[in-house]
Write a protein that holds these residues in place. Structure first.
Motif, mmCIF file in Angstrom:
data_model
loop_
_atom_site.group_PDB
_atom_site.id
_atom_site.type_symbol
_atom_site.label_atom_id
_atom_site.label_comp_id
_atom_site.label_asym_id
_atom_site.label_seq_id
_atom_site.Cartn_x
_atom_site.Cartn_y
_atom_site.Cartn_z
ATOM 1 N N SER A 135 48.663 24.580 78.744
ATOM 2 C CA SER A 135 49.588 25.437 79.487
ATOM 3 C C SER A 135 50.339 24.643 80.543
ATOM 4 O O SER A 135 49.880 23.594 81.004
ATOM 5 C CB SER A 135 48.829 26.594 80.141
ATOM 6 O OG SER A 135 48.277 27.430 79.144
ATOM 7 N N ASN A 143 36.200 29.411 75.002
ATOM 8 C CA ASN A 143 37.643 29.617 74.893
ATOM 9 C C ASN A 143 37.978 30.072 73.473
ATOM 10 O O ASN A 143 37.519 29.484 72.496
ATOM 11 C CB ASN A 143 38.353 28.297 75.236
ATOM 12 C CG ASN A 143 39.860 28.373 75.177
ATOM 13 O OD1 ASN A 143 40.427 28.738 74.161
ATOM 14 N ND2 ASN A 143 40.495 27.987 76.250
ATOM 15 N N GLY A 165 45.822 27.580 77.781
ATOM 16 C CA GLY A 165 45.313 27.856 79.123
ATOM 17 C C GLY A 165 45.355 26.636 80.015
ATOM 18 O O GLY A 165 45.681 25.531 79.591
ATOM 19 N N GLN A 166 45.038 26.876 81.271
ATOM 20 C CA GLN A 166 44.943 25.783 82.235
ATOM 21 C C GLN A 166 43.655 25.007 81.984
ATOM 22 O O GLN A 166 42.777 25.448 81.233
ATOM 23 C CB GLN A 166 44.986 26.327 83.661
ATOM 24 C CG GLN A 166 46.294 27.009 84.019
ATOM 25 C CD GLN A 166 47.499 26.076 83.921
ATOM 26 O OE1 GLN A 166 47.394 24.870 84.104
ATOM 27 N NE2 GLN A 166 48.652 26.647 83.606
ATOM 28 N N ARG A 167 43.515 23.854 82.587
ATOM 29 C CA ARG A 167 42.377 22.952 82.316
ATOM 30 C C ARG A 167 41.015 23.661 82.403
ATOM 31 O O ARG A 167 40.190 23.509 81.501
ATOM 32 C CB ARG A 167 42.435 21.751 83.245
ATOM 33 C CG ARG A 167 41.499 20.639 82.837
ATOM 34 C CD ARG A 167 41.560 19.482 83.811
ATOM 35 N NE ARG A 167 42.912 19.040 84.047
ATOM 36 C CZ ARG A 167 43.445 17.904 83.615
ATOM 37 N NH1 ARG A 167 42.704 17.080 82.910
ATOM 38 N NH2 ARG A 167 44.669 17.577 83.903
ATOM 39 N N PRO A 168 40.713 24.450 83.453
ATOM 40 C CA PRO A 168 39.385 25.103 83.503
ATOM 41 C C PRO A 168 39.165 26.084 82.341
ATOM 42 O O PRO A 168 38.070 26.136 81.779
ATOM 43 C CB PRO A 168 39.393 25.846 84.838
ATOM 44 C CG PRO A 168 40.431 25.168 85.661
ATOM 45 C CD PRO A 168 41.476 24.673 84.682
ATOM 46 N N GLU A 169 40.190 26.845 81.991
ATOM 47 C CA GLU A 169 40.074 27.764 80.849
ATOM 48 C C GLU A 169 39.831 26.991 79.561
ATOM 49 O O GLU A 169 39.019 27.377 78.735
ATOM 50 C CB GLU A 169 41.363 28.570 80.664
ATOM 51 C CG GLU A 169 41.725 29.493 81.783
ATOM 52 C CD GLU A 169 43.135 30.003 81.597
ATOM 53 O OE1 GLU A 169 43.283 31.042 80.917
ATOM 54 O OE2 GLU A 169 44.073 29.358 82.111
ATOM 55 N N TRP A 170 40.586 25.905 79.375
ATOM 56 C CA TRP A 170 40.500 25.105 78.166
ATOM 57 C C TRP A 170 39.118 24.470 78.009
ATOM 58 O O TRP A 170 38.578 24.397 76.910
ATOM 59 C CB TRP A 170 41.590 24.037 78.171
ATOM 60 C CG TRP A 170 41.431 23.060 77.065
ATOM 61 C CD1 TRP A 170 41.192 21.722 77.181
ATOM 62 C CD2 TRP A 170 41.480 23.327 75.661
ATOM 63 N NE1 TRP A 170 41.087 21.154 75.930
ATOM 64 C CE2 TRP A 170 41.257 22.121 74.986
ATOM 65 C CE3 TRP A 170 41.674 24.486 74.915
ATOM 66 C CZ2 TRP A 170 41.227 22.021 73.604
ATOM 67 C CZ3 TRP A 170 41.650 24.399 73.528
ATOM 68 C CH2 TRP A 170 41.431 23.175 72.891
ATOM 69 N N ASP A 195 36.290 25.590 78.890
ATOM 70 C CA ASP A 195 35.237 26.575 78.635
ATOM 71 C C ASP A 195 34.910 26.587 77.138
ATOM 72 O O ASP A 195 35.780 26.836 76.312
ATOM 73 C CB ASP A 195 35.712 27.956 79.086
ATOM 74 C CG ASP A 195 34.678 29.046 78.904
ATOM 75 O OD1 ASP A 195 33.657 28.821 78.229
ATOM 76 O OD2 ASP A 195 34.898 30.141 79.447
#
Length: 131
Positions: free
Chosen positions: A31, A79, A69-74, A76
């Protein structure tokens, strides 16, 4: 231009609405970072120009650019892109076709493979799988 940026991703590849005699691509990207205005992953930044160019020619098939997604979402492990779409690296370019009545992934390029013009062209222009 056959690049779709507002694609509504279904729950799985099998749920893609794809006619028998066509091909569809999904390009999974990091993202865009609000601070930089660019994807947070440098590999995605490098891959976007060749992807855009390859799918902007007159006879190119459609591709959906989908942000993961952003790095933290990715990062996970749960995801949805990892669990439902088997995407473990960005960028990932996946080719989908209807085979034996079901939509299936029939090809994929990951990360730096996308920068290889021969591999990219081969994936995009190869004939449909035998039905």
């Amino acid at each position: 231009m056959p690049v779709i940026t507002d694609f509504s991703l279904p729950t799985s590849a099998e749920s893609l609405n794809l006619p028998t005699d066509s091909v569809f691509f999904i390009s999974f990207h990091a993202s865009v970072d609000a601070n930089t205005g660019k994807p947070w992953c440098p590999d995605v930044v490098a891959a976007l120009p060749p992807l855009t160019a390859a799918f902007s020619v007159n006879d190119a098939p459609q591709v959906a650019f989908v942000e993961v997604g952003q790095r933290p979402e990715w990062r996970d492990p749960s995801n949805v892109f990892r669990t439902k779409w088997n995407v473990n690296s960005v960028p990932t370019l996946a080719r989908y076709e209807r085979v034996d009545g079901k939509v299936k992934e029939v090809g994929r390029l990951v990360e730096s493979e996308i920068l290889d013009q021969k591999k990219l062209k081969k994936l995009i222009t190869r004939p449909l799988a035998q039905l």
